[in-house]
Scaffold this motif. Structure first.
Motif, PDB file in Angstrom:
ATOM      1  N   CYS A 185      -5.190   8.485   5.453  1.00  0.00           N
ATOM      2  CA  CYS A 185      -5.910   9.273   4.449  1.00  0.00           C
ATOM      3  C   CYS A 185      -5.476   8.880   3.044  1.00  0.00           C
ATOM      4  CB  CYS A 185      -5.665  10.768   4.661  1.00  0.00           C
ATOM      5  SG  CYS A 185      -6.432  11.381   6.163  1.00  0.00           S
ATOM      6  N   ARG A 186      -4.169   8.755   2.857  1.00  0.00           N
ATOM      7  CA  ARG A 186      -3.670   8.454   1.514  1.00  0.00           C
ATOM      8  C   ARG A 186      -4.056   7.045   1.100  1.00  0.00           C
ATOM      9  NH1 ARG A 186       2.438   9.993   1.113  1.00  0.00           N
ATOM     10  NH2 ARG A 186       2.017   9.582  -1.083  1.00  0.00           N
ATOM     11  N   GLN A 187      -4.078   6.103   2.047  1.00  0.00           N
ATOM     12  CA  GLN A 187      -4.472   4.741   1.712  1.00  0.00           C
ATOM     13  C   GLN A 187      -5.930   4.720   1.260  1.00  0.00           C
ATOM     14  OE1 GLN A 187      -6.173   1.650   2.099  1.00  0.00           O
ATOM     15  NE2 GLN A 187      -4.624   1.174   0.520  1.00  0.00           N
ATOM     16  N   ARG A 188      -6.692   5.716   1.708  1.00  0.00           N
ATOM     17  CA  ARG A 188      -8.079   5.782   1.269  1.00  0.00           C
ATOM     18  C   ARG A 188      -8.223   6.656   0.025  1.00  0.00           C
ATOM     19  NH1 ARG A 188      -7.711   1.987   4.129  1.00  0.00           N
ATOM     20  NH2 ARG A 188      -8.834   1.673   6.080  1.00  0.00           N
ATOM     21  N   GLY A 189      -7.075   7.045  -0.561  1.00  0.00           N
ATOM     22  CA  GLY A 189      -7.110   7.747  -1.840  1.00  0.00           C
ATOM     23  C   GLY A 189      -7.173   9.262  -1.741  1.00  0.00           C
ATOM     24  N   ILE A 190      -7.018   9.815  -0.541  1.00  0.00           N
ATOM     25  CA  ILE A 190      -7.116  11.263  -0.379  1.00  0.00           C
ATOM     26  C   ILE A 190      -5.747  11.902  -0.620  1.00  0.00           C
ATOM     27  CG2 ILE A 190      -7.693  13.119   1.237  1.00  0.00           C
ATOM     28  CD1 ILE A 190      -9.538  11.024   2.658  1.00  0.00           C
ATOM     29  N   GLU A 191      -5.709  12.974  -1.420  1.00  0.00           N
ATOM     30  CA  GLU A 191      -4.434  13.621  -1.737  1.00  0.00           C
ATOM     31  C   GLU A 191      -3.819  14.246  -0.490  1.00  0.00           C
ATOM     32  OE1 GLU A 191      -5.421  16.389  -4.718  1.00  0.00           O
ATOM     33  OE2 GLU A 191      -5.583  14.851  -6.271  1.00  0.00           O
ATOM     34  N   PRO A 192      -2.482  14.269  -0.440  1.00  0.00           N
ATOM     35  CA  PRO A 192      -1.823  14.790   0.758  1.00  0.00           C
ATOM     36  C   PRO A 192      -2.267  16.212   1.121  1.00  0.00           C
ATOM     37  CG  PRO A 192      -0.210  13.753  -0.677  1.00  0.00           C
ATOM     38  CD  PRO A 192      -1.511  13.737  -1.421  1.00  0.00           C
TER      39      PRO A 192
ATOM     40  N   GLU B 167       2.243   6.483  -5.863  1.00  0.00           N
ATOM     41  CA  GLU B 167       2.047   7.081  -4.545  1.00  0.00           C
ATOM     42  C   GLU B 167       0.954   6.286  -3.815  1.00  0.00           C
ATOM     43  OE1 GLU B 167       3.630   9.549  -3.138  1.00  0.00           O
ATOM     44  OE2 GLU B 167       4.809  10.210  -4.870  1.00  0.00           O
ATOM     45  N   ALA B 168       0.955   6.380  -2.500  1.00  0.00           N
ATOM     46  CA  ALA B 168      -0.009   5.623  -1.700  1.00  0.00           C
ATOM     47  C   ALA B 168      -1.445   5.895  -2.152  1.00  0.00           C
ATOM     48  CB  ALA B 168       0.159   5.959  -0.226  1.00  0.00           C
ATOM     49  N   GLU B 169      -1.757   7.194  -2.377  1.00  0.00           N
ATOM     50  CA  GLU B 169      -3.151   7.516  -2.721  1.00  0.00           C
ATOM     51  C   GLU B 169      -3.518   6.975  -4.097  1.00  0.00           C
ATOM     52  OE1 GLU B 169      -0.790   9.624  -2.007  1.00  0.00           O
ATOM     53  OE2 GLU B 169      -0.773  11.399  -3.294  1.00  0.00           O
TER      54      GLU B 169
ATOM     55  N   SER C 220       0.812  -1.216   0.000  1.00  0.00           N
ATOM     56  CA  SER C 220       0.000   0.000   0.000  1.00  0.00           C
ATOM     57  C   SER C 220       0.846   1.266   0.000  1.00  0.00           C
ATOM     58  CB  SER C 220      -0.958  -0.010   1.190  1.00  0.00           C
ATOM     59  OG  SER C 220      -0.232  -0.121   2.387  1.00  0.00           O
ATOM     60  N   GLY C 221       2.171   1.123   0.037  1.00  0.00           N
ATOM     61  CA  GLY C 221       3.039   2.285  -0.172  1.00  0.00           C
ATOM     62  C   GLY C 221       3.274   3.131   1.045  1.00  0.00           C
ATOM     63  N   ARG C 222       3.369   2.515   2.207  1.00  0.00           N
ATOM     64  CA  ARG C 222       3.642   3.279   3.416  1.00  0.00           C
ATOM     65  C   ARG C 222       5.080   3.793   3.405  1.00  0.00           C
ATOM     66  NH1 ARG C 222       1.801   2.055   9.509  1.00  0.00           N
ATOM     67  NH2 ARG C 222       2.417   4.099  10.236  1.00  0.00           N
ATOM     68  N   GLU C 223       5.255   5.031   3.875  1.00  0.00           N
ATOM     69  CA  GLU C 223       6.600   5.599   3.921  1.00  0.00           C
ATOM     70  C   GLU C 223       7.468   4.826   4.902  1.00  0.00           C
ATOM     71  OE1 GLU C 223       7.329   9.903   4.271  1.00  0.00           O
ATOM     72  OE2 GLU C 223       5.500  10.051   3.048  1.00  0.00           O
TER      73      GLU C 223
ATOM     74  N   ALA D 234      -4.403   3.383  -3.815  1.00  0.00           N
ATOM     75  CA  ALA D 234      -5.766   3.270  -3.283  1.00  0.00           C
ATOM     76  C   ALA D 234      -6.760   3.476  -4.420  1.00  0.00           C
ATOM     77  CB  ALA D 234      -5.988   4.297  -2.182  1.00  0.00           C
TER      78      ALA D 234
ATOM     79  N   PHE E 212      -0.973   8.570   6.354  1.00  0.00           N
ATOM     80  CA  PHE E 212      -1.002   7.312   5.603  1.00  0.00           C
ATOM     81  C   PHE E 212      -2.428   6.770   5.518  1.00  0.00           C
ATOM     82  CE2 PHE E 212      -0.358   2.581   5.415  1.00  0.00           C
ATOM     83  CZ  PHE E 212      -0.015   2.566   4.072  1.00  0.00           C
TER      84      PHE E 212
END
Lengths: 268, 420, 478
Positions: free
Chosen positions: C431-438, A82-84, A59-62, A87, C429
């Motif tokens: 938020c981003r894993q759920r697809g939300i931009e940083p 990127e992680a997002e 899932s791309g964790r830092e 997803a 992480f």
């Protein structure tokens, strides 16, 4: 067995020779896995084998560095994304310990996630009213009171409520591949059944699951098609659901395993 | 500038000895310092009028005066009488690896080394620390050799007689991986003024268990400090107990010099009559990965006044710091006063810091509960107050000292009145 | 991750434009003659001029305070112009039709339409441009309810008794250096009087704009809520983007008589200077209210602008059972410095105060909370609760807390809590894993952090504040 065949056609997830490290320590040391659409794979193994790391790397964790190998999700290489974007490509990780985000309402968070997902699929974002309807429905499905939509993300939730909140996100996001990281940890039998029923309701021919677990008991409720034993960063044994029973009976002692890796424990 | 400070500076000019380099530097700094007023942040709530009025001399102390007996406390005793080190008391044999030196009679090499160590930990901002630098007669050096653990505690007692002005100074060095217990005792209620400063250099992996009993009362003016520098993985456990007097002020500084060091500071003060107690505790997290836990509690009765300033400073690179400060106070009378200021100054983002301060009265529900069980109100108050402080006494690692101070605290409580 | 957060924090200052308006501006400099000229421009009565001159003499004896946790180049008070007004204002336009259209356009650009038909129903606006009030809307409608809402320069003529009685009654001339300066040179600001038992029929709002180069803005606001009345007042401010620092030294006095309630909200968005600290407003403001019996004053502030902020909206809880509140969000980034907080002075019995402060520091900025809670001997049964939270974004900023607690009453209870946190890697992480931009994730997390304060803002302002924070955090694309 599917994970040993070399075919890449029709794979939902194909991991090839994956090596990954955390803080310069090698955790995954040549992982291979092939998950077809609709399949449920369980990854079991002793503490420190790299089970949770697998989920984080995918899932791309830092902080998790891929040294070599590839991972194709529905034919797309995800390890460079990127992680997002992973997803948005359809990968969902249900966390073992979901983090709290004080003040950010669950509803706002869910809508942002779903909007991102829909945008990626080229769909219109929901209006607030539409989304509220969808969210309420999902809330009921996982047996959470509607009040949870208004509360901060995971803020003050019990262990079971956090897990159900993860499940609700899965239902709303409609991912292609779900990785459940120790979803059973900290749950009593009743709570586990609720979660398992939720997962089972989401099983479909075009959605795959990877269930990471230390204990066999969750697999009584979610029947896996394949069971893999992960030890020291590699899959050392694969089989069908009966392998989980064997492990339950005999434990992991038959695997020549290094002592539990404390580092991974710290990072969880 | 006050007359008192002018006199102190005048006296300092006539002293010349091995400490001269330190004295000169401090004298220069002192001359540039203005006498604190209410507008001086460090003295905002504590007036120095009693110091200005003090006209004291070498003082009067009976030869027979001895430190209070602490039953079962088998300590090595160092005694100051009106600021003079009692060398006769130092005839005792010392354990292997421990040295105690009166620096003016030390070798030139040790003197030279000490010049680079003494006054390095105590921050220059402490006005009376500078006064101590220039007026102290000599410095006692206590040193524990590398990897040596001294099980016998060292007790340092300052005996202060009527009309005396005295200054004491100790420098303690715990070399790598050594351990030591030091208990500082300040006692006496005679009209007097004393400054007592102790610096502790706790090298890597060394462990210090520390106590300071600032128990001077009445007309005794007591101003001092204890200053700790911690090396890598060093450990400090310090307990400070304060009674108030006309003016009682303690400054503590904990300075982290190496990573993964820990400090725990527990302090409590009980003030009655017209007493004043002022504690300034500063923690400098200059390096990453260190942990501070500070717990400060006070009970203030009658016309007494308590001042607490707790400052935690997390420097730019001190990531992964954990620092917590908790200050709780009970006010027992409508003429009593508490001023507290728990400060945080943070320049690193990956840290966990919290502070809390409360000022309250005794829990009325608890009081009522005890009364409903037939306990008299005054007795119930003592019980509750005592419980509030007793939690910290229970945390003292040295049981003998805990059992010695406990009844004194209880007595003091028993005398305190709740007037409302 | 830091990179992404940095990116999220980039933004442009949207209010940074300069309006091309011909102004009459005094030459820089400060002396008695300048004060006489300000007074005569306003056609002031003799007593007002005397009051100013007295303040000026007091100010000359005072020293600039240096206790705050801020660093700034010394202000040259002789290099500032103390009066600037659009030329078109000289003949005092009688109605909106007579107001210079460029002025109206300026406010429109800032999102504040001054044409009543276009305005949000329910908000009356006093627009102050440099040193003068250019227009006050809905005056007639308010007067029907008995509410006075006018420029303070008008109030000096129309309601001298009220002004004489209350001006300087909460913030005395000698209170502090910047307040004394303001007393001497204040040019305009708003005056509000709510009569007994009246609930002000609409939100009142003043919008301050500095336009002219090298001028200072010294406004003065006085709000009097008579017994049992109620008013909600909003304040906003912007300034053009300039390389020079400009001084804003305002004084706001609130008087809440028995059982009255004043809610005062500020969204402060003065130009903050550039990333390296060049330019920006020096914001040295004194705000204080006095609560009589059972009265309530609530301060809510969202501070995102200014190069330097020095501001402590305070409450003197004089009457028994009175209530003071302070809700604050202060966001600093770039090279901004904020030293802000409150003072709650409990004098009366059973007085209550609540302080919620949220400080967000990013970039190379420094953000300090400074507060005082004082329980005087007469404050029997008084209560205070203080919560100060800091959020650090990046490792080059600073977050500081300086709370003073003074108690002289044994039945008073004071509770102070402070915490420090960062936007954690785990939160990002998730938020981003759920697809939300940083960028979106940071802004969501920061908004969540501030929620307790935002919910105190009036509806219209809450939206503006949320947007402001979003602009601050999301980059110019928004």
């Amino acid at each position: 067995m599917s994970n040993t065949t070399s075919s890449t056609e029709n794979s939902m997830l194909k991991i090839t020779d994956l090596h990954a490290s955390v803080e310069e320590k090698n955790i995954l040391k040549g992982l291979n896995l092939d998950v077809k659409p609709g399949e449920v794979h369980a990854i079991m193994g002793p503490n420190g084998a790299g089970k949770s790391t697998t989920g984080y790397v995918l899932s791309g964790r830092e902080g998790y560095t891929v040294e070599q190998g590839s991972a194709l999700l529905d034919g797309v290489e995800i390890l460079d994304l990127e992680a997002e974007d992973r997803a948005r490509a359809g990968l969902f990780l249900a966390f073992q310990y979901p983090v709290e985000i004080p003040g950010v309402s669950n509803l706002e968070f869910l809508k942002s996630s779903v909007d991102a997902q829909r945008e990626a699929r080229g769909e219109e974002a929901y209006t607030s009213a539409e989304f509220l309807k969808v969210a309420k429905e999902a809330c009921k499905q996982v047996n959470l009171p509607l009040a949870f939509l208004k509360r901060g993300v995971n803020e003050g939730f019990s262990g079971g409520e956090k897990k159900r909140n993860e499940l609700m996100q899965m239902i709303l996001l409609k991912p292609k591949l779900c990785i459940l990281d120790e979803t059973d940890s900290g749950l009593d039998i009743d709570a586990m059944q609720v979660v398992a029923n939720g997962v089972n309701s989401q099983r479909s021919p075009d959605r795959s699951f990877i269930i990471v677990t230390h204990y066999q008991r969750l697999l009584d409720y979610i029947k896996p098609d394949f069971v893999h034993v992960l030890s020291d960063g590699k899959i050392v044994k694969s089989g069908d659901a009966s392998l989980a029973k064997e492990l339950e009976a005999e434990g992991y002692s038959w695997i020549h395993n290094e002592p539990a890796d404390e580092l991974e424990g710290d990072l969880l | 500038m006050s007359l008192w400070l002018e006199k102190a500076i005048a006296r300092a000019n006539s002293t010349s000895d091995w400490l001269s380099p330190i004295r000169e530097a401090s004298l220069t700094a002192l001359k540039e310092t203005s006498w604190p007023t209410r507008k001086t942040e460090a003295w905002k709530y504590t007036s120095l009028k009693s110091v200005e009025r003090a006209s004291l001399s070498t003082g009067d102390l009976s030869e027979q005066e001895t430190p209070e007996e602490i039953a079962g406390f088998e300590s090595l005793n160092l005694i100051f009488r009106n600021g003079k080190f009692d060398t006769e008391g130092m005839q005792q044999a010392l354990p292997e690896g421990l040295s105690i030196t009166y620096l003016s009679s030390a070798s030139d090499a040790l003197k030279q080394a000490s010049l680079n160590e003494v006054s390095q930990i105590k921050p220059e901002r402490h006005l009376f620390g500078l006064v101590n630098d220039v007026l102290v007669e000599d410095v006692i050096r206590i040193e524990v050799a590398e990897s040596v653990s001294i099980s016998q505690p060292i007790r340092i007692t300052s005996l202060i007689g009527l009309n005396s002005e005295s200054h004491t100074r100790v420098y303690v060095k715990l070399n790598k991986a050594s351990s030591l217990t030091v208990s500082e005792h300040y006692q006496g209620n005679a009209e007097s003024l004393n400054t007592g400063f102790v610096e502790y250099e706790i090298c890597a992996e060394a462990k210090l268990e520390h106590y300071r009993f600032a128990l001077q009362t009445d007309k005794a003016i007591s101003i001092g400090g204890c200053h700790f520098k911690l090396g890598e993985r060093a450990d400090l456990n310090s307990t400070l107990v304060g009674f108030g007097s006309d003016l009682s002020r303690v400054d503590t500084d904990i300075i982290y010099d190496g990573e993964f060091a820990n400090a725990k500071l527990n302090a409590f003060y009980l003030l009655d009559g017209k007493e004043l107690f002022d504690l300034h505790a500063t923690v400098e997290h200059a390096v990453p990965n260190c942990t501070t836990l500070e717990n400060v509690r006070g009970i203030v009765a009658d016309h007494a006044k308590a001042v607490f300033n707790g400052r935690i400073h997390i420097h730019r690179d001190a990531q992964k710091t954990l620092a917590e400060l908790n200050n709780r106070n009970l006010l027992l009378s409508d003429k009593a006063e508490i001023n507290t200021k728990p400060e945080l100054e943070i320049y690193a983002d990956d840290v966990r810091c919290a502070h809390g301060a409360t000022v309250a009265e005794i829990d009325k529900h608890a009081l009522y509960y005890l009364e409903s069980r037939g306990i008299s109100r005054s007795k119930a108050q003592v019980m509750l107050n005592f419980g509030f402080i007793n939690e910290l006494i229970d945390q003292m690692p040295n049981q003998v000292l805990a059992e010695w101070i406990r009844p004194q605290i209880r007595d003091r409580f028993a005398k305190m009145e709740v007037t409302r | 991750m830091t990179e992404q957060i940095d990116k999220a924090l980039e933004r442009e200052y949207e209010a940074g434009f300069v309006s091309d308006i011909e102004s009459e501006t005094f030459e820089p400099g400060l002396n008695e003659d300048i004060i006489r000229r300000i007074s005569s421009m306003k056609n002031e009565p003799e007593w007002m001029l005397e009051w100013r001159l007295k303040a000026f003499r007091v100010w000359q004896e005072m020293e600039e305070p240096d206790w705050a946790h801020i660093n700034y180049s010394k202000i040259d008070f002789q290099a500032i112009s103390y009066y600037s007004a659009p030329k078109s204002m000289k003949d005092k336009p009688k109605s909106l039709d007579e107001v210079d259209p460029e002025l109206i356009r300026t406010y429109e650009k800032l999102g504040i339409p001054l044409i009543e038909q276009q305005m949000l129903a329910g908000i009356a606006v006093d627009a102050v441009f440099d040193s003068v009030s250019v227009v006050t809307t809905f005056r007639e409608k308010l007067e029907e309810a008995g509410v006075i809402f006018c420029p303070i320069s008008d109030a000096v003529h129309r309601f001298p008794d009220l002004v004489k009685k209350y001006l300087g009654s909460v913030v005395p001339t000698k209170d502090n250096y910047f307040a004394a300066l303001n007393c001497a040179v204040f040019t305009d600001g708003s005056f509000v009087y709510i009569p007994k038992g009246t609930r002000c029929p609409m939100e009142l709002s003043t919008y301050f704009r500095i336009n002219e180069l090298n001028t200072g803005q010294f406004e003065r606001t006085l709000i009097i809520a008579d017994e049992g009345s109620h008013v909600s007042y909003l304040e906003g401010c912007t300034a053009p983007q300039r390389d020079e620092n400009q001084l804003h030294a305002a004084v706001v006095e609130l008087v809440a008589l028995d059982k009255a309630e004043i809610k005062y909200s500020t969204v402060q968005n003065w130009y903050p200077g550039d990333e390296n600290g060049k330019g920006g407003i020096y914001n040295f403001v004194t705000k204080r209210g006095i609560c009589h019996e059972s009265a309530k004053i609530s301060w809510t502030q969202v501070e995102t602008g200014s190069a330097v902020t020095w501001k402590y909206p305070s409450c003197i809880l004089k009457g028994d059972n009175s209530v003071g509140e302070f809700y604050s969000v202060a966001l600093t980034r770039g090279a901004q410095q904020a030293d802000t907080g409150t003072k709650m002075i409990h004098l009366g019995k059973n007085t209550k105060s609540t302080i919620i402060s949220k400080g967000i520091s990013a970039g190379k900025s420094n953000n300090s909370y400074r507060g005082l809670v004082r329980m005087n001997p007469g404050a029997q049964g008084a209560r205070n609760f203080t919560q100060c939270d800091s959020l650090l974004i990046g490792d080059q900023c600073g977050a500081h807390t300086f709370p003073y607690v003074e108690s002289r009453n044994p039945s008073a209870i004071v509770e102070h809590e402070a915490t420090t946190s960062k936007v954690s890697d785990e939160q990002m992480f998730l938020c981003r894993q759920r697809g939300i931009e940083p960028e979106k994730a940071v802004s969501m997390i920061v908004n969540g952090f501030c929620k307790e304060v935002f919910k105190e803002l009036p509806m219209e302002f809450a939206v503006e504040a949320g947007k402001l924070l979003e602009i601050s955090l999301e980059g110019s694309v928004g």
